[in-house]
Design an enzyme around this catalytic site. Structure first.
Site, PDB file in Angstrom:
ATOM      1  N   GLY A 237       2.071 -11.055  -9.030  1.00 42.33           N
ATOM      2  CA  GLY A 237       0.759 -11.127  -9.663  1.00 42.33           C
ATOM      3  C   GLY A 237       0.018 -12.437  -9.502  1.00 42.33           C
ATOM      4  O   GLY A 237      -1.089 -12.595 -10.028  1.00 42.33           O
ATOM      5  N   PRO A 280       6.291 -11.966  -5.508  1.00 47.83           N
ATOM      6  CA  PRO A 280       4.903 -12.117  -5.051  1.00 47.83           C
ATOM      7  C   PRO A 280       4.598 -11.244  -3.837  1.00 47.83           C
ATOM      8  O   PRO A 280       5.448 -11.076  -2.959  1.00 47.83           O
ATOM      9  CB  PRO A 280       4.816 -13.602  -4.685  1.00 47.83           C
ATOM     10  CG  PRO A 280       6.218 -14.035  -4.424  1.00 47.83           C
ATOM     11  CD  PRO A 280       7.127 -13.134  -5.189  1.00 47.83           C
ATOM     12  N   ARG A 282       0.590 -10.435  -2.825  1.00 48.98           N
ATOM     13  CA  ARG A 282      -0.704 -10.989  -2.409  1.00 48.98           C
ATOM     14  C   ARG A 282      -0.616 -12.481  -2.088  1.00 48.98           C
ATOM     15  O   ARG A 282      -1.206 -12.941  -1.113  1.00 48.98           O
ATOM     16  CB  ARG A 282      -1.690 -10.769  -3.573  1.00 48.98           C
ATOM     17  CG  ARG A 282      -3.119 -11.109  -3.265  1.00 48.98           C
ATOM     18  CD  ARG A 282      -3.969 -11.155  -4.543  1.00 48.98           C
ATOM     19  NE  ARG A 282      -3.674 -10.104  -5.480  1.00 48.98           N
ATOM     20  CZ  ARG A 282      -4.374  -8.973  -5.588  1.00 48.98           C
ATOM     21  NH1 ARG A 282      -5.426  -8.766  -4.844  1.00 48.98           N
ATOM     22  NH2 ARG A 282      -4.025  -8.057  -6.481  1.00 48.98           N
ATOM     23  N   ARG A 319     -11.069  -2.391  -1.509  1.00 51.74           N
ATOM     24  CA  ARG A 319     -11.018  -3.222  -2.717  1.00 51.74           C
ATOM     25  C   ARG A 319     -12.384  -3.469  -3.380  1.00 51.74           C
ATOM     26  O   ARG A 319     -12.478  -3.428  -4.604  1.00 51.74           O
ATOM     27  CB  ARG A 319     -10.295  -4.542  -2.445  1.00 51.74           C
ATOM     28  CG  ARG A 319      -8.844  -4.318  -1.972  1.00 51.74           C
ATOM     29  CD  ARG A 319      -7.991  -5.568  -2.027  1.00 51.74           C
ATOM     30  NE  ARG A 319      -7.727  -6.000  -3.373  1.00 51.74           N
ATOM     31  CZ  ARG A 319      -8.358  -6.957  -4.011  1.00 51.74           C
ATOM     32  NH1 ARG A 319      -9.307  -7.631  -3.389  1.00 51.74           N
ATOM     33  NH2 ARG A 319      -8.065  -7.262  -5.250  1.00 51.74           N
ATOM     34  N   CYS A 350     -19.891   7.563   4.611  1.00 48.11           N
ATOM     35  CA  CYS A 350     -20.932   8.332   3.933  1.00 48.11           C
ATOM     36  C   CYS A 350     -20.793   8.195   2.428  1.00 48.11           C
ATOM     37  O   CYS A 350     -20.447   9.166   1.732  1.00 48.11           O
ATOM     38  CB  CYS A 350     -20.814   9.793   4.326  1.00 48.11           C
ATOM     39  SG  CYS A 350     -21.643  10.092   5.850  1.00 48.11           S
ATOM     40  N   TYR A 379      -3.351  -5.754   0.575  1.00 50.07           N
ATOM     41  CA  TYR A 379      -3.982  -4.541   0.048  1.00 50.07           C
ATOM     42  C   TYR A 379      -5.227  -4.118   0.820  1.00 50.07           C
ATOM     43  O   TYR A 379      -6.197  -3.625   0.257  1.00 50.07           O
ATOM     44  CB  TYR A 379      -4.295  -4.708  -1.457  1.00 50.07           C
ATOM     45  CG  TYR A 379      -3.077  -5.091  -2.268  1.00 50.07           C
ATOM     46  CD1 TYR A 379      -2.041  -4.177  -2.453  1.00 50.07           C
ATOM     47  CD2 TYR A 379      -2.924  -6.362  -2.827  1.00 50.07           C
ATOM     48  CE1 TYR A 379      -0.899  -4.526  -3.172  1.00 50.07           C
ATOM     49  CE2 TYR A 379      -1.786  -6.713  -3.545  1.00 50.07           C
ATOM     50  CZ  TYR A 379      -0.786  -5.788  -3.717  1.00 50.07           C
ATOM     51  OH  TYR A 379       0.345  -6.132  -4.415  1.00 50.07           O
TER      52      TYR A 379
HETATM   53  N1  LLP Z   1       5.985  -6.272  -8.407  1.00 48.10           N
HETATM   54  C1  LLP Z   1       5.579  -5.084  -8.877  1.00 48.10           C
HETATM   55  C2  LLP Z   1       6.486  -4.268  -9.658  1.00 48.10           C
HETATM   56  C3  LLP Z   1       4.282  -4.643  -8.600  1.00 48.10           C
HETATM   57  O1  LLP Z   1       3.882  -3.473  -9.081  1.00 48.10           O
HETATM   58  C4  LLP Z   1       3.417  -5.441  -7.823  1.00 48.10           C
HETATM   59  C5  LLP Z   1       2.059  -4.996  -7.508  1.00 48.10           C
HETATM   60  C6  LLP Z   1       3.902  -6.665  -7.337  1.00 48.10           C
HETATM   61  C7  LLP Z   1       5.195  -7.058  -7.656  1.00 48.10           C
HETATM   62  C8  LLP Z   1       3.076  -7.587  -6.488  1.00 48.10           C
HETATM   63  O2  LLP Z   1       1.901  -7.971  -7.083  1.00 48.10           O
HETATM   64  P1  LLP Z   1       1.026  -9.125  -6.363  1.00 48.10           P
HETATM   65  O3  LLP Z   1       1.889 -10.359  -6.325  1.00 48.10           O
HETATM   66  O4  LLP Z   1       0.698  -8.656  -4.994  1.00 48.10           O
HETATM   67  O5  LLP Z   1      -0.160  -9.255  -7.232  1.00 48.10           O
HETATM   68  N2  LLP Z   1      -4.070  -2.750  -4.997  1.00 48.10           N
HETATM   69  C9  LLP Z   1      -4.318  -3.798  -5.970  1.00 48.10           C
HETATM   70  C10 LLP Z   1      -3.049  -4.488  -6.386  1.00 48.10           C
HETATM   71  C11 LLP Z   1      -2.014  -3.552  -6.963  1.00 48.10           C
HETATM   72  C12 LLP Z   1      -0.735  -4.257  -7.286  1.00 48.10           C
HETATM   73  C13 LLP Z   1       0.344  -3.295  -7.596  1.00 48.10           C
HETATM   74  N3  LLP Z   1       1.580  -3.887  -7.911  1.00 48.10           N
HETATM   75  C14 LLP Z   1      -5.314  -4.798  -5.367  1.00 48.10           C
HETATM   76  O6  LLP Z   1      -5.742  -4.610  -4.233  1.00 48.10           O
HETATM   77  O7  LLP Z   1      -5.694  -5.755  -6.038  1.00 48.10           O
END
Ligand code: LLP
Length: 420
Positions: A237, A280, A282, A319, A350, A379
């Protein structure tokens, strides 16, 4: 020449060589992030593990890079697991997530010896026990708990609040029942707990709050059942900079908060600190990627706005339409020219909502110019679709200034491949 250079490559040349739209990913950037993870987390704190959340961006080549960098991998479907298996990723370093894993997916994970399954509900526990007994294997699990922590991000990417489809709430006794049940299972080894409070989170206090809540659970479980929690998985996150690199915080901004709170809480309650996992996605790959488009139609509505359409859009980057995400972009072949007006960058689908960027400042532009949209590494490719039967773009990886194709552009035949 004044073209936009990304990761040591001239983006206009890349567009010419591979066509557009084109995803371009810097391997050097990914490696740099992995180094930061090793130095500021894995080597700084003992008994820790980092897994890459592959949903952010996964191809076989990405899985190979993560494998080489020594990280584990978080998968959330049979397809992600299959990709990892295809590159001989160590199965004991895989963490398998999902709020509704199918029987086939659980079977695939158990059969192949996935290191940890993160269990989202009690039904899943029953399924794992019966499948594990069939294969006579003991399966390591963590329970995903829902800590009831609200974070400030788009509501579609908040996951830690009570009203969420993910995890077992801490607010009632369900988690204790689940733990008791897991402890009675012959083929299940309960390792600990997992939480993931959301995505693109700029503040670290949500993590500290969640850690405090979990530690009181850990303490209760020790006192009541004598259960020792060996692992705490704190999810991912961490935010990146979409419009401004400054928005990305160092990894340690998050991980130090997690580790310090955990150390304090554990010593307060006289508990042994569990192994800590971070996930992590993103943060590792988001800023490593850009997307190149060719500008086509330009529609000026006097006194209202100018629409500049590109040859991709919500199919390669959903996004902005899903989360009102904001992006930065440059006209790659006029990188050093002065901005003279504001335009709205539209996709070619469209859909009126297929807008990539509003009010982008650009120099004098014309059809054929190349637009480079930044921070599209996470993403984008992984969430791309074939809406309007638009083929997905190719993916090019750059390493030390050299480009290589890692995913071919889809063809029209590819679109019809499964049709009968
Ligand atoms: N761990 C779990 C259990 C997760 O569900 C996620 C993301 C992560 C780690 C990694 O999160 P990150 O570090 O990438 O924030 N499609 C959305 C983001 C959805 C994230 C889903 N879970 C976007 O484009 O912002």
């Amino acid at each position: 020449m004044g073209n936009f250079i990304f990761a040591g490559c001239d983006t206009v040349e890349l567009a010419k060589k591979y066509g557009t739209p084109l995803y371009v990913i810097s391997e050097d950037f990914i490696i740099e992030r992995c180094r930061e993870i090793r130095e500021d987390f894995l080597e700084k704190y003992s008994n820790t593990m980092a897994v890459y959340a592959s949903k952010a961006f996964l191809t076989k080549e990405m899985a190979r890079i993560i494998k080489r960098e020594g990280l584990g991998m978080d998968v959330v479907s049979g397809g992600e697991l299959y990709t990892a298996m295809e590159v001989d990723f160590a199965m004991d370093k895989i963490v398998f997530h999902g709020n509704n894993k199918s029987i086939d997916e659980i079977e695939m994970a158990v059969k192949n010896g996935v290191g940890r399954i993160v269990v989202d509900n009690i039904r899943e526990l029953d399924l794992i026990e019966s499948i594990a007994s069939k294969y006579q294997k003991r399966v390591g699990i963590q329970f995903r708990i829902c800590p009831g922590v609200d974070v400030h991000t788009h509501k579609y990417i908040q996951t830690g609040q009570l009203d969420s489809k993910f995890g077992i709430p801490l607010a009632d006794n369900t988690i204790k029942k689940a733990v008791k049940k897991a402890l009675d299972c012959k083929y299940i080894k309960l390792l600990g707990f997992h939480f993931h409070i959301g995505s693109q989170i700029h503040e670290n206090h949500g993590y500290s709050l969640a850690v405090r809540k979990v530690v009181s659970l850990i303490k209760e479980l020790k006192d009541e059942y004598g259960f020792i929690t060996r692992e705490l998985n704190t999810g991912g996150g961490y935010a990146i900079g979409y419009k401004d690199e400054e928005d990305r915080k160092n990894l340690s901004y998050y991980t130090d908060a997690i580790m310090n709170t955990l150390e304090q809480e554990c010593s307060k309650h006289n508990l042994h600190r569990p192994l800590v996992i971070i996930e992590p996605g993103r943060w590792i790959v988001g800023e490593a990627g850009i997307t190149l488009y060719t500008i086509g139609a330009i529609k000026e509505i006097p006194g209202i706005r100018t629409y500049v359409s590109v040859d991709g859009g919500m199919t390669d980057n959903p996004r902005p339409s899903l989360y009102e995400a904001k992006y930065e972009a440059f006209v790659a072949n006029k990188y050093e020219e002065k901005a003279v007006k504001k335009v709205t960058v539209a996709g070619k689908c469209c859909e009126s909502g297929d807008i990539l960027i509003r009010d982008l400042k650009v120099p004098q532009i014309e059809p054929g110019d190349i637009l480079a949209v930044l921070a599209t590494g996470a993403y984008n490719y992984s969430m791309a679709s074939n809406y309007n039967r638009i083929p997905r773009p190719a993916v090019v990886m750059i390493s030390k200034g050299k480009d290589r194709l890692i995913v071919r552009r889809e063809s029209y035949e590819d679109l019809l491949r499964n049709e009968i």
